[in-house]
Scaffold this motif. Structure first.
Motif, PDB file in Angstrom:
ATOM      1  N   LEU A   1      23.504 -22.729 -30.582  1.00 15.93           N
ATOM      2  CA  LEU A   1      24.679 -22.326 -31.365  1.00 15.93           C
ATOM      3  C   LEU A   1      25.788 -23.372 -31.282  1.00 15.93           C
ATOM      4  O   LEU A   1      26.531 -23.590 -32.251  1.00 15.93           O
ATOM      5  CB  LEU A   1      25.185 -20.975 -30.871  1.00 15.93           C
ATOM      6  N   ALA A   2      25.883 -24.064 -30.145  1.00 18.41           N
ATOM      7  CA  ALA A   2      26.955 -25.050 -29.963  1.00 18.41           C
ATOM      8  C   ALA A   2      26.833 -26.224 -30.930  1.00 18.41           C
ATOM      9  O   ALA A   2      27.814 -26.940 -31.166  1.00 18.41           O
ATOM     10  CB  ALA A   2      26.949 -25.553 -28.525  1.00 18.41           C
ATOM     11  N   GLU A   3      25.631 -26.430 -31.490  1.00 13.61           N
ATOM     12  CA  GLU A   3      25.443 -27.534 -32.426  1.00 13.61           C
ATOM     13  C   GLU A   3      26.048 -27.237 -33.799  1.00 13.61           C
ATOM     14  O   GLU A   3      26.152 -28.147 -34.633  1.00 13.61           O
ATOM     15  CB  GLU A   3      23.950 -27.842 -32.572  1.00 13.61           C
ATOM     16  N   PHE A   4      26.422 -25.998 -34.052  1.00 15.18           N
ATOM     17  CA  PHE A   4      26.958 -25.596 -35.350  1.00 15.18           C
ATOM     18  C   PHE A   4      28.454 -25.320 -35.173  1.00 15.18           C
ATOM     19  O   PHE A   4      28.857 -24.225 -34.781  1.00 15.18           O
ATOM     20  CB  PHE A   4      26.223 -24.370 -35.883  1.00 15.18           C
ATOM     21  N   GLU A   5      29.241 -26.332 -35.474  1.00 14.16           N
ATOM     22  CA  GLU A   5      30.677 -26.256 -35.239  1.00 14.16           C
ATOM     23  C   GLU A   5      31.307 -25.108 -36.019  1.00 14.16           C
ATOM     24  O   GLU A   5      31.139 -24.983 -37.232  1.00 14.16           O
ATOM     25  CB  GLU A   5      31.341 -27.578 -35.639  1.00 14.16           C
ATOM     26  N   GLY A   6      32.002 -24.234 -35.287  1.00 10.96           N
ATOM     27  CA  GLY A   6      32.688 -23.117 -35.916  1.00 10.96           C
ATOM     28  C   GLY A   6      31.809 -21.921 -36.219  1.00 10.96           C
ATOM     29  O   GLY A   6      32.292 -20.913 -36.748  1.00 10.96           O
ATOM     30  N   ALA A   7      30.518 -21.991 -35.880  1.00  8.16           N
ATOM     31  CA  ALA A   7      29.599 -20.889 -36.195  1.00  8.16           C
ATOM     32  C   ALA A   7      29.786 -19.737 -35.220  1.00  8.16           C
ATOM     33  O   ALA A   7      30.177 -19.919 -34.062  1.00  8.16           O
ATOM     34  CB  ALA A   7      28.161 -21.377 -36.160  1.00  8.16           C
ATOM     35  N   THR A   8      29.496 -18.537 -35.694  1.00  7.43           N
ATOM     36  CA  THR A   8      29.524 -17.342 -34.848  1.00  7.43           C
ATOM     37  C   THR A   8      28.210 -16.586 -35.006  1.00  7.43           C
ATOM     38  O   THR A   8      27.567 -16.633 -36.058  1.00  7.43           O
ATOM     39  CB  THR A   8      30.692 -16.408 -35.212  1.00  7.43           C
ATOM     40  N   PHE A   9      27.833 -15.883 -33.940  1.00 13.45           N
ATOM     41  CA  PHE A   9      26.623 -15.059 -33.998  1.00 13.45           C
ATOM     42  C   PHE A   9      26.884 -13.768 -33.249  1.00 13.45           C
ATOM     43  O   PHE A   9      27.351 -13.772 -32.100  1.00 13.45           O
ATOM     44  CB  PHE A   9      25.433 -15.784 -33.380  1.00 13.45           C
ATOM     45  N   ASN A  10      26.604 -12.643 -33.908  1.00 13.84           N
ATOM     46  CA  ASN A  10      26.758 -11.322 -33.309  1.00 13.84           C
ATOM     47  C   ASN A  10      25.364 -10.776 -32.989  1.00 13.84           C
ATOM     48  O   ASN A  10      24.640 -10.356 -33.896  1.00 13.84           O
ATOM     49  CB  ASN A  10      27.487 -10.388 -34.276  1.00 13.84           C
ATOM     50  N   PRO A  11      24.964 -10.774 -31.703  1.00 13.48           N
ATOM     51  CA  PRO A  11      23.617 -10.299 -31.355  1.00 13.48           C
ATOM     52  C   PRO A  11      23.383  -8.845 -31.729  1.00 13.48           C
ATOM     53  O   PRO A  11      22.240  -8.445 -31.956  1.00 13.48           O
ATOM     54  CB  PRO A  11      23.562 -10.496 -29.837  1.00 13.48           C
ATOM     55  N   SER A  12      24.453  -8.050 -31.780  1.00 12.07           N
ATOM     56  CA  SER A  12      24.300  -6.625 -32.087  1.00 12.07           C
ATOM     57  C   SER A  12      23.928  -6.393 -33.547  1.00 12.07           C
ATOM     58  O   SER A  12      23.096  -5.543 -33.870  1.00 12.07           O
ATOM     59  CB  SER A  12      25.591  -5.873 -31.757  1.00 12.07           C
ATOM     60  N   THR A  13      24.558  -7.151 -34.442  1.00 10.65           N
ATOM     61  CA  THR A  13      24.298  -6.980 -35.877  1.00 10.65           C
ATOM     62  C   THR A  13      23.308  -8.005 -36.419  1.00 10.65           C
ATOM     63  O   THR A  13      22.764  -7.825 -37.506  1.00 10.65           O
ATOM     64  CB  THR A  13      25.607  -7.088 -36.667  1.00 10.65           C
ATOM     65  N   GLY A  14      23.101  -9.108 -35.682  1.00 13.57           N
ATOM     66  CA  GLY A  14      22.221 -10.167 -36.154  1.00 13.57           C
ATOM     67  C   GLY A  14      22.851 -11.072 -37.187  1.00 13.57           C
ATOM     68  O   GLY A  14      22.148 -11.824 -37.867  1.00 13.57           O
ATOM     69  N   ASP A  15      24.171 -11.049 -37.309  1.00 13.48           N
ATOM     70  CA  ASP A  15      24.867 -11.850 -38.324  1.00 13.48           C
ATOM     71  C   ASP A  15      25.224 -13.230 -37.771  1.00 13.48           C
ATOM     72  O   ASP A  15      25.977 -13.344 -36.791  1.00 13.48           O
ATOM     73  CB  ASP A  15      26.136 -11.147 -38.784  1.00 13.48           C
ATOM     74  N   PHE A  16      24.672 -14.271 -38.405  1.00 10.70           N
ATOM     75  CA  PHE A  16      25.049 -15.648 -38.114  1.00 10.70           C
ATOM     76  C   PHE A  16      25.919 -16.139 -39.264  1.00 10.70           C
ATOM     77  O   PHE A  16      25.503 -16.087 -40.426  1.00 10.70           O
ATOM     78  CB  PHE A  16      23.805 -16.527 -37.972  1.00 10.70           C
ATOM     79  N   LYS A  17      27.117 -16.616 -38.944  1.00 14.27           N
ATOM     80  CA  LYS A  17      28.044 -17.082 -39.978  1.00 14.27           C
ATOM     81  C   LYS A  17      28.465 -18.510 -39.655  1.00 14.27           C
ATOM     82  O   LYS A  17      28.817 -18.828 -38.514  1.00 14.27           O
ATOM     83  CB  LYS A  17      29.258 -16.162 -40.057  1.00 14.27           C
ATOM     84  N   TRP A  18      28.447 -19.334 -40.701  1.00 11.90           N
ATOM     85  CA  TRP A  18      28.769 -20.753 -40.496  1.00 11.90           C
ATOM     86  C   TRP A  18      29.204 -21.367 -41.816  1.00 11.90           C
ATOM     87  O   TRP A  18      28.625 -21.070 -42.875  1.00 11.90           O
ATOM     88  CB  TRP A  18      27.551 -21.490 -39.943  1.00 11.90           C
ATOM     89  N   THR A  19      30.216 -22.214 -41.754  1.00 12.57           N
ATOM     90  CA  THR A  19      30.628 -22.996 -42.917  1.00 12.57           C
ATOM     91  C   THR A  19      30.330 -24.462 -42.624  1.00 12.57           C
ATOM     92  O   THR A  19      31.006 -25.073 -41.792  1.00 12.57           O
ATOM     93  CB  THR A  19      32.126 -22.819 -43.209  1.00 12.57           C
ATOM     94  N   PRO A  20      29.280 -25.015 -43.245  1.00 18.95           N
ATOM     95  CA  PRO A  20      28.925 -26.410 -42.959  1.00 18.95           C
ATOM     96  C   PRO A  20      30.044 -27.371 -43.344  1.00 18.95           C
ATOM     97  O   PRO A  20      30.629 -27.245 -44.424  1.00 18.95           O
ATOM     98  CB  PRO A  20      27.676 -26.646 -43.827  1.00 18.95           C
ATOM     99  N   GLY A  21      30.339 -28.313 -42.472  1.00 22.58           N
ATOM    100  CA  GLY A  21      31.349 -29.319 -42.767  1.00 22.58           C
ATOM    101  C   GLY A  21      30.733 -30.595 -43.301  1.00 22.58           C
ATOM    102  O   GLY A  21      29.505 -30.738 -43.383  1.00 22.58           O
ATOM    103  N   LYS A  22      31.559 -31.516 -43.649  1.00 22.21           N
ATOM    104  CA  LYS A  22      31.106 -32.792 -44.212  1.00 22.21           C
ATOM    105  C   LYS A  22      30.245 -33.576 -43.223  1.00 22.21           C
ATOM    106  O   LYS A  22      29.376 -34.361 -43.628  1.00 22.21           O
ATOM    107  CB  LYS A  22      32.336 -33.613 -44.604  1.00 22.21           C
ATOM    108  N   SER A  23      30.462 -33.340 -41.932  1.00 23.13           N
ATOM    109  CA  SER A  23      29.738 -34.121 -40.923  1.00 23.13           C
ATOM    110  C   SER A  23      28.239 -33.874 -40.956  1.00 23.13           C
ATOM    111  O   SER A  23      27.455 -34.715 -40.509  1.00 23.13           O
ATOM    112  CB  SER A  23      30.285 -33.796 -39.530  1.00 23.13           C
ATOM    113  N   ILE A  24      27.810 -32.744 -41.484  1.00 17.88           N
ATOM    114  CA  ILE A  24      26.390 -32.421 -41.483  1.00 17.88           C
ATOM    115  C   ILE A  24      25.609 -33.286 -42.465  1.00 17.88           C
ATOM    116  O   ILE A  24      24.423 -33.514 -42.318  1.00 17.88           O
ATOM    117  CB  ILE A  24      26.159 -30.926 -41.806  1.00 17.88           C
ATOM    118  N   VAL A  25      26.297 -33.814 -43.483  1.00 18.70           N
ATOM    119  CA  VAL A  25      25.615 -34.643 -44.482  1.00 18.70           C
ATOM    120  C   VAL A  25      26.093 -36.088 -44.445  1.00 18.70           C
ATOM    121  O   VAL A  25      25.378 -36.998 -44.878  1.00 18.70           O
ATOM    122  CB  VAL A  25      25.792 -34.067 -45.903  1.00 18.70           C
ATOM    123  N   GLY A  26      27.340 -36.308 -43.980  1.00 18.59           N
ATOM    124  CA  GLY A  26      27.871 -37.664 -43.990  1.00 18.59           C
ATOM    125  C   GLY A  26      28.013 -38.165 -45.412  1.00 18.59           C
ATOM    126  O   GLY A  26      28.552 -37.483 -46.287  1.00 18.59           O
TER     127      GLY A  26
END
Length: 385
Positions: A92-117
């Protein structure tokens, strides 16, 4: 003098040992005193559950855009009643700003420019783990993991299929739904969004289910995401009786109202054909006279040519017709057929009709499921002319 020394030594020995009647294991645990090893009675550790018992339900591929929020629903299953589990994202630490709720199974992330360069497309791997929670009854922790490939596009140029979820293992005779999410920034309302079902590329070396897939119902808006829409397709294998077991695929593309078509989104699955009862090539009676011998050949076969045959049980023909025997072999090059030969000996058999019951199993090539079919070899012995 020697006698005195011997008596003195015996006295010291008896004093040291406390007498011949002393218990040599006095004070030892009951397990030792009762002749049981110290390990006796320790709880036996169970083995971890097989990997098939732990499942993670999540799309294999998820598409997204830079600076566009994405959400992935992650669900887990343990095929053992009463066993609790926990879902974890290992990286999870590799996804900057991402959150994960184990109870609901919701992974939320907004990809930034760094992921594509400076590239047009970037890629990230989400590593998910499911692990059982240790209890007194189930002290061993079992775990399984699954990867999700996230494809991030630098800028919007055409609509995109974000994800598609559904079963990975199908059975002929059933129907399956696959839910998809698309993003189409040209679509103002849901009626503007559309998809088309397409063949999967030949390079995938899989058979296509294209002809058995169609859209089910209408497309609707995804709540709080004005340019995202959801819908479903159905894979109908209800009448696909000739479909063989194997690996299959199909694809969908999103189509904008201006005619722009997205890249293919591929879905792969395994299909298990309908298990059919075996058939026998020899349905008529074998006829011979008392005192004669006969050699006969016959076969069992799977009408779908897809199952694996096995002779499960055969009545003892020698008990009814002494000197007779039946032998059956499944050829290595065609396991859907079983070839048999029967040596019939009526030299010491009375006139009459004899039936030999043979049970044949037809087993799926993909799973351990099977069906048993009973066949009868029918023999008529006539009086000698």
């Amino acid at each position: 003098m020697k006698l005195f020394v011997a008596l003195l030594a015996s006295t010291f020995l008896l004093s040291a040992c406390g007498g011949f009647n002393q218990d040599p294991i006095e004070g030892a645990p009951d397990a030792v005193r009762n002749g049981q090893p110290p390990e006796f009675g320790k709880p036996v550790q169970e083995k971890p559950y097989p990997k098939e018992a732990l499942q993670i339900d999540v799309p294999a591929f998820v598409n997204g855009f830079v600076d566009s929020p994405m959400e992935i629903k992650i669900e887990g299953r343990v095929a053992v009643p009463g066993v609790a589990y926990q879902l974890t994202i290992l990286n999870l630490a590799e996804f900057e700003g991402a959150t994960f709720n184990p109870s609901t199974g919701d992974f939320k992330w907004t990809p930034g420019k760094s992921i594509v360069g400076s590239a047009a497309v970037g890629q990230a791997i989400l590593r998910i783990q499911i692990a059982t929670i240790a209890t007194t009854q189930n002290p061993i922790v079992s775990s399984e993991s699954k990867n999700v490939t996230i494809i991030v596009t630098n800028s919007y140029t055409k609509p995109m299929v974000i994800s598609m979820t559904g079963a990975s293992d199908l059975e002929v005779g059933k129907s399956y739904f696959y839910d998809f999410v698309i993003e189409d920034r040209d679509a103002v309302i849901a009626d503007n969004a559309a998809i088309i079902v397409r063949n999967c590329p030949m390079a995938w070396n899989r058979e296509s289910l294209f002809g058995l897939v169609e859209q089910s119902g209408s497309i609707s808006n995804v709540t709080a995401s004005p340019n995202r829409f959801k819908g479903r397709v159905i894979v109908d294998l209800g009448t696909a009786d000739t479909l063989k077991s194997g690996n299959y695929c199909f694809a969908i593309s999103a189509v904008s109202k201006s005619g722009l078509v997205s890249d293919l989104y591929l879905k792969t699955m395994g299909v298990e054909s309908r298990i059919r009862n075996s058939k026998m090539t020899l349905e008529s009676y074998l006829v011979l006279n008392v005192g004669e011998k006969m050699q006969a050949t016959f076969s069992f076969y799977d009408p779908s040519a897809d199952g694996i045959l096995r002779l499960k049980n055969i009545e003892d023909i020698n008990a009814q017709m002494p000197g007779s025997k039946i032998e059956c072999v499944v050829p290595s090059f065609n396991k859907s057929t079983m070839n048999c030969s029967a040596a019939i000996d009526a030299t010491s058999t009375k006139e009459g009709t004899y039936t030999i019951k043979m049970d044949v199993d037809t087993t799926s090539r993909k799973t351990s499921k099977y069906v048993t079919t009973s066949h009868w070899l029918k023999i008529q012995v006539k009086a000698a002319p």
